[in-house]
Design an enzyme around this catalytic site. Structure first.
Site, PDB file in Angstrom:
ATOM      1  N   HIS A  22      12.781  -2.740  -0.757  1.00 41.90           N
ATOM      2  CA  HIS A  22      11.963  -2.225  -1.862  1.00 41.90           C
ATOM      3  C   HIS A  22      12.743  -1.132  -2.599  1.00 41.90           C
ATOM      4  O   HIS A  22      13.502  -0.385  -1.982  1.00 41.90           O
ATOM      5  CB  HIS A  22      10.637  -1.663  -1.329  1.00 41.90           C
ATOM      6  CG  HIS A  22       9.676  -1.363  -2.438  1.00 41.90           C
ATOM      7  ND1 HIS A  22       9.743  -0.194  -3.150  1.00 41.90           N
ATOM      8  CD2 HIS A  22       8.671  -2.095  -2.978  1.00 41.90           C
ATOM      9  CE1 HIS A  22       8.793  -0.223  -4.097  1.00 41.90           C
ATOM     10  NE2 HIS A  22       8.129  -1.365  -4.007  1.00 41.90           N
ATOM     11  N   GLY A  28       1.342  -2.806  -6.328  1.00 43.65           N
ATOM     12  CA  GLY A  28       1.276  -1.480  -5.721  1.00 43.65           C
ATOM     13  C   GLY A  28      -0.090  -0.859  -5.957  1.00 43.65           C
ATOM     14  O   GLY A  28      -1.070  -1.166  -5.286  1.00 43.65           O
ATOM     15  N   GLY A  29      -0.169   0.017  -6.957  1.00 42.16           N
ATOM     16  CA  GLY A  29      -1.381   0.801  -7.207  1.00 42.16           C
ATOM     17  C   GLY A  29      -2.665  -0.009  -7.219  1.00 42.16           C
ATOM     18  O   GLY A  29      -3.668   0.383  -6.604  1.00 42.16           O
ATOM     19  N   TRP A  33       0.819  -1.216   0.000  1.00 40.72           N
ATOM     20  CA  TRP A  33       0.000   0.000   0.000  1.00 40.72           C
ATOM     21  C   TRP A  33       0.857   1.272   0.000  1.00 40.72           C
ATOM     22  O   TRP A  33       0.329   2.378  -0.098  1.00 40.72           O
ATOM     23  CB  TRP A  33      -0.958  -0.012   1.215  1.00 40.72           C
ATOM     24  CG  TRP A  33      -2.008  -1.083   1.134  1.00 40.72           C
ATOM     25  CD1 TRP A  33      -2.258  -1.908   0.069  1.00 40.72           C
ATOM     26  CD2 TRP A  33      -2.964  -1.449   2.149  1.00 40.72           C
ATOM     27  NE1 TRP A  33      -3.305  -2.752   0.357  1.00 40.72           N
ATOM     28  CE2 TRP A  33      -3.756  -2.496   1.625  1.00 40.72           C
ATOM     29  CE3 TRP A  33      -3.227  -0.998   3.451  1.00 40.72           C
ATOM     30  CZ2 TRP A  33      -4.793  -3.093   2.353  1.00 40.72           C
ATOM     31  CZ3 TRP A  33      -4.257  -1.592   4.183  1.00 40.72           C
ATOM     32  CH2 TRP A  33      -5.030  -2.625   3.640  1.00 40.72           C
ATOM     33  N   LYS A  34       2.149   1.148   0.151  1.00 34.92           N
ATOM     34  CA  LYS A  34       3.076   2.291   0.148  1.00 34.92           C
ATOM     35  C   LYS A  34       2.576   3.386   1.102  1.00 34.92           C
ATOM     36  O   LYS A  34       1.941   3.069   2.101  1.00 34.92           O
ATOM     37  CB  LYS A  34       3.281   2.788  -1.294  1.00 34.92           C
ATOM     38  CG  LYS A  34       3.709   1.637  -2.225  1.00 34.92           C
ATOM     39  CD  LYS A  34       4.213   2.089  -3.570  1.00 34.92           C
ATOM     40  CE  LYS A  34       4.628   0.869  -4.400  1.00 34.92           C
ATOM     41  NZ  LYS A  34       5.235   1.219  -5.670  1.00 34.92           N
ATOM     42  N   GLY A  36       4.895   1.660 -11.029  1.00 38.72           N
ATOM     43  CA  GLY A  36       4.081   2.872 -11.056  1.00 38.72           C
ATOM     44  C   GLY A  36       4.072   3.583 -12.393  1.00 38.72           C
ATOM     45  O   GLY A  36       3.617   4.714 -12.491  1.00 38.72           O
TER      46      GLY A  36
END
Ligand code: 13P
Length: 257
Positions: free
Chosen positions: A97, A236-237, A12-13, A175
């Site tokens: 990461h 990610g996104g 989820w960063k 990303g």
């Protein structure tokens, strides 16, 4: 291959405070609670770990931290340690990461100390590796990844390596909406597994799960995950939306089922 259980994780960063994290976790629990053939985990920001752990209790979806400092405690303002993540209910931790490496300056040596601290705390690490676009264009993708593997895993006991998941995330695909092609990803995953096979007992390389990360979406997941050495995804996104994360998990289940 078929014996490796697929593993789909959502990074989820720096998104979703406790309230939003709880809402997404509840939606995931509701949608994925019947999913039994895929290992699943989400990685919220540290402050959202307790809310996420609570919302996912009994769901089969694990929770991990995004980065743990190498020391367990002391005068390290702003840091969170591996035993603290463990105490808060995390089972896993991201290590190395590319955003940690490029934004926060985590060198290969620092990544190694964090990996060892995570293992010592009983967390299952996902060690992230991957080359930048400049490195790929210069023909150095394999050597960069090999250096990261050597620094991260070299000399570790086999049983510790067996506790680790690798995530190959080409930095140029993160990303950007620009995914590695399934063939490009498979080529690197096979090279990574070959490196592990050359440095550790055969069972370690056979059982090791290697996730692919970098613009994984519901519509490209099945093709990537059907490659023989791609055992899951680090998302990610697309992990910030319950439906798209669930569809990636479902793609993993159907490809490996
Ligand atoms: P995106 O899926 O947003 O490209 O992020 C990939 C990633 O860095 C997961 O750790």
């Amino acid at each position: 291959m078929a014996h490796r259980r697929p593993f789909v994780a959502g990074n989820w960063k720096l998104n979703l405070g406790p309230r939003e994290a709880r809402a997404l976790a509840e939606a995931l629990a509701e949608r994925l609670t019947e999913e039994r053939s895929v290992d699943m985990a989400v990685f919220p920001v540290s402050i959202s770990v307790p809310a996420t752990v609570m919302a996912l209790a009994g769901s089969g979806i694990e929770v991990g931290g995004q980065d743990a400092y190498a020391a367990n405690q002391g005068a390290f303002t702003g840091a969170v340690s591996a035993p603290m993540f463990r105490e808060a209910g995390c089972t896993r931790i991201l290590v190395g990461h590319s955003e940690r490496r490029s934004v926060f300056g985590d060198s290969n040596a620092i990544v190694r100390t964090k990996l060892e601290a995570a293992l010592a705390a009983g967390l299952l690490p996902i060690l992230c590796i991957g080359e930048t676009l400049d490195e790929r264009d210069a023909g150095r993708a394999f050597s960069v990844v090999t250096e990261q593997l050597q620094a991260g895993l070299g000399g570790l006991p086999a049983d510790q390596v067996a506790a680790i998941t690798l995530a190959y995330e080409p930095v140029w695909a993160i990303g950007t909406g620009r995914t590695a092609s399934p063939a490009q990803a498979q080529e690197m995953h096979a090279a990574i597994r070959a490196w592990v096979a050359a440095n550790f007992p055969a069972f370690v390389a056979e059982d090791l799960r290697i996730q692919y990360g970098g613009s994984v979406k519901p519509d490209n997941a099945a093709e990537l995950l059907s490659q023989p050495d791609i055992d899951g995804a680090l998302v990610g996104g697309a992990s910030l939306d319950a439906d798209s994360f669930a569809r990636i998990v479902e793609a993993a289940a159907s490809v490996h089922g």
